[in-house]
Design a protein around this motif. Structure first.
Motif, PDB file in Angstrom:
ATOM      1  N   SER A   4       0.825  -1.213   0.000  1.00 19.77           N
ATOM      2  CA  SER A   4       0.000   0.000   0.000  1.00 19.77           C
ATOM      3  C   SER A   4       0.858   1.262   0.000  1.00 19.77           C
ATOM      4  CB  SER A   4      -0.932   0.003   1.216  1.00 19.77           C
ATOM      5  OG  SER A   4      -0.189  -0.042   2.426  1.00 19.77           O
ATOM      6  N   ASP A   5       2.010   1.209   0.686  1.00 20.32           N
ATOM      7  CA  ASP A   5       2.892   2.379   0.721  1.00 20.32           C
ATOM      8  C   ASP A   5       3.673   2.526  -0.582  1.00 20.32           C
ATOM      9  OD1 ASP A   5       2.144   3.282   3.229  1.00 20.32           O
ATOM     10  OD2 ASP A   5       3.541   1.958   4.248  1.00 20.32           O
ATOM     11  N   LEU A   7       2.355   1.827  -3.394  1.00 21.54           N
ATOM     12  CA  LEU A   7       1.341   2.454  -4.234  1.00 21.54           C
ATOM     13  C   LEU A   7       1.274   3.958  -3.971  1.00 21.54           C
ATOM     14  CD1 LEU A   7      -0.949   2.156  -6.292  1.00 21.54           C
ATOM     15  CD2 LEU A   7      -2.495   1.656  -4.376  1.00 21.54           C
ATOM     16  N   LEU A   8       1.365   4.360  -2.707  1.00 21.70           N
ATOM     17  CA  LEU A   8       1.356   5.783  -2.374  1.00 21.70           C
ATOM     18  C   LEU A   8       2.578   6.489  -2.978  1.00 21.70           C
ATOM     19  CD1 LEU A   8       0.210   5.868   1.371  1.00 21.70           C
ATOM     20  CD2 LEU A   8      -1.126   6.437  -0.662  1.00 21.70           C
ATOM     21  N   ALA A   9       3.719   5.835  -2.930  1.00 23.00           N
ATOM     22  CA  ALA A   9       4.928   6.423  -3.517  1.00 23.00           C
ATOM     23  C   ALA A   9       4.758   6.610  -5.026  1.00 23.00           C
ATOM     24  CB  ALA A   9       6.136   5.542  -3.226  1.00 23.00           C
ATOM     25  N   VAL A  11       1.904   7.074  -6.503  1.00 23.88           N
ATOM     26  CA  VAL A  11       0.953   8.184  -6.664  1.00 23.88           C
ATOM     27  C   VAL A  11       1.710   9.514  -6.632  1.00 23.88           C
ATOM     28  CG1 VAL A  11      -0.941   9.446  -5.550  1.00 23.88           C
ATOM     29  CG2 VAL A  11      -1.063   6.961  -5.790  1.00 23.88           C
ATOM     30  N   VAL A  12       2.654   9.641  -5.709  1.00 25.44           N
ATOM     31  CA  VAL A  12       3.464  10.860  -5.632  1.00 25.44           C
ATOM     32  C   VAL A  12       4.234  11.065  -6.930  1.00 25.44           C
ATOM     33  CG1 VAL A  12       5.378  11.990  -4.454  1.00 25.44           C
ATOM     34  CG2 VAL A  12       3.673  10.754  -3.124  1.00 25.44           C
ATOM     35  N   LEU A 224      -0.922  17.505  -1.516  1.00 23.16           N
ATOM     36  CA  LEU A 224      -1.028  16.043  -1.593  1.00 23.16           C
ATOM     37  C   LEU A 224       0.341  15.407  -1.778  1.00 23.16           C
ATOM     38  CD1 LEU A 224      -2.710  13.439  -1.771  1.00 23.16           C
ATOM     39  CD2 LEU A 224      -2.896  13.840  -4.245  1.00 23.16           C
ATOM     40  N   LEU A 228       1.941  13.133   1.231  1.00 23.57           N
ATOM     41  CA  LEU A 228       2.220  11.706   1.104  1.00 23.57           C
ATOM     42  C   LEU A 228       3.718  11.426   1.246  1.00 23.57           C
ATOM     43  CD1 LEU A 228      -0.144  10.674  -1.848  1.00 23.57           C
ATOM     44  CD2 LEU A 228      -0.473  10.257   0.598  1.00 23.57           C
ATOM     45  N   TRP A 229       4.524  12.311   0.676  1.00 20.25           N
ATOM     46  CA  TRP A 229       5.966  12.098   0.724  1.00 20.25           C
ATOM     47  C   TRP A 229       6.492  12.141   2.154  1.00 20.25           C
ATOM     48  CZ3 TRP A 229       9.156   9.961  -2.415  1.00 20.25           C
ATOM     49  CH2 TRP A 229      10.535  10.146  -2.263  1.00 20.25           C
ATOM     50  N   ARG A 231       4.833  11.501   4.809  1.00 24.03           N
ATOM     51  CA  ARG A 231       4.341  10.302   5.500  1.00 24.03           C
ATOM     52  C   ARG A 231       5.265   9.112   5.224  1.00 24.03           C
ATOM     53  NH1 ARG A 231      -1.536   7.333   4.403  1.00 24.03           N
ATOM     54  NH2 ARG A 231      -1.107   5.463   5.609  1.00 24.03           N
ATOM     55  N   LEU A 232       5.659   8.937   3.972  1.00 26.37           N
ATOM     56  CA  LEU A 232       6.541   7.830   3.624  1.00 26.37           C
ATOM     57  C   LEU A 232       7.923   7.997   4.262  1.00 26.37           C
ATOM     58  CD1 LEU A 232       5.596   7.499  -0.152  1.00 26.37           C
ATOM     59  CD2 LEU A 232       5.037   5.873   1.659  1.00 26.37           C
TER      60      LEU A 232
END
Length: 302
Positions: A4-5, A7-9, A11-12, A224, A228-229, A231-232
């Motif tokens: 999931s993370d 995937l977030l990376a 997205v960034v 956004l 997100l960045w 957070r990672l």
């Protein structure tokens, strides 16, 4: 990293890669310096009413806002406005990593590693190759402004290094409150360079396309993306997260080709490959050489 993370990376990477074609859409209707003022006004308001400001010296907010925000994006927006292809801009801007190395040596007295020198040399050759292709499809002024934007980003990275002295810092809060700094300098530059008539004309004919560009740049690329960045970066070692931005130029180049038909010449591909190879050497070589040494020691043990 958890799937999931990852995937977030990605997205960034997608959000930041598409940022460049959105800038090109924005500056086609709004003067670039005025667009910068609108971007950071929208990024700061109303977010400052919901996000707490980190307890940091005012000077850090001012330095960050004037370098990473005003310096970088005044140059980048203007570069794309005068004809720098959006895809190439996404690639050339990655030279910030090497300007950061140079400024870290000058201002922070950090020592060079051999891999950094090799990476810097490869990147310099790549940038030189790209710069030699200036003409109608890539004006020299646009190329130089993009390089200047990368250098300003690098200065902002040096400012970021000083945040560590103040303990854990919410980067979302820092980015939001730093966004209060750029609007007035951007507006002053716009009045001085672009003129009141251009500002009035752009605002009086403000279209949905312009509104969408400002919204994407402020809430997508800024809030956004950085949200997100951060957070990672707070969950994983930097070595696991930092390679992902290497994919941003791939998205930027692809989007520029698909949306604006920005075809690359072979010399662009060669120069871009050398620039990205320099980034990869700088990022991965120390880790790989350390692993090889460890394996060699393990193999030599009885």
């Amino acid at each position: 990293m958890r799937p999931s993370d990852i995937l977030l990376a990605l997205v960034v990477v997608l959000v930041w890669g598409m940022n460049f074609v959105v800038i090109k859409a924005g500056v086609s209707e709004v003067p670039p310096l005025l667009l910068g003022a609108l971007r950071f006004t929208a990024a700061a308001l109303p977010a400052v009413f919901f996000v707490r400001a980190p307890r940091l010296p005012l000077s850090l907010y001012l330095k960050y806002g004037m370098t990473i925000a005003v310096g970088q994006f005044a140059c980048l927006f203007t570069a794309i406005h005068v004809g720098m292809p959006s895809g190439l801009a996404s690639l050339v801007l990655q030279s910030q990593a090497f300007f950061t190395l140079i400024f870290a040596v000058v201002f922070l007295k950090e020592a060079w590693r051999p891999s950094q020198l090799v990476g810097l040399l490869l990147a310099a050759i790549g940038l030189a190759l790209i710069g030699t292709t200036h003409g109608v499809s890539m004006p020299l002024g646009g190329f130089l402004l993009t390089v200047a934007g990368a250098a300003s980003w690098a200065v902002g990275n040096i400012v970021n290094r000083s945040l560590a002295r103040h303990g854990p810092v919410s980067m979302v809060g820092f980015v939001v409150w730093s966004s209060l700094v750029p609007p007035l300098p951007f507006l002053a530059l716009s009045l001085l360079i672009e003129g009141p008539e251009a500002i009035t004309a752009a605002l009086s004919h403000f279209s949905l396309r312009s509104l969408g560009a400002v919204a994407y740049l402020a809430w997508g690329a800024t809030l956004l993306g950085y949200g997100l960045w951060s957070r990672l970066m707070s969950r994983y070692p930097a070595s696991q997260v930092s390679p992902f931005p290497l994919l941003v130029p791939l998205v930027g180049l692809t989007a520029g080709w698909l949306i604006y038909d920005e075809a690359l010449r072979p010399v662009h591909l060669l120069g871009g490959a050398l620039l990205m190879l320099g980034l990869v050497v700088n990022l991965f070589w120390p880790r790989l050489s350390r692993r090889w040494r460890e394996r060699g020691l393990d193999a030599g043990r009885p």
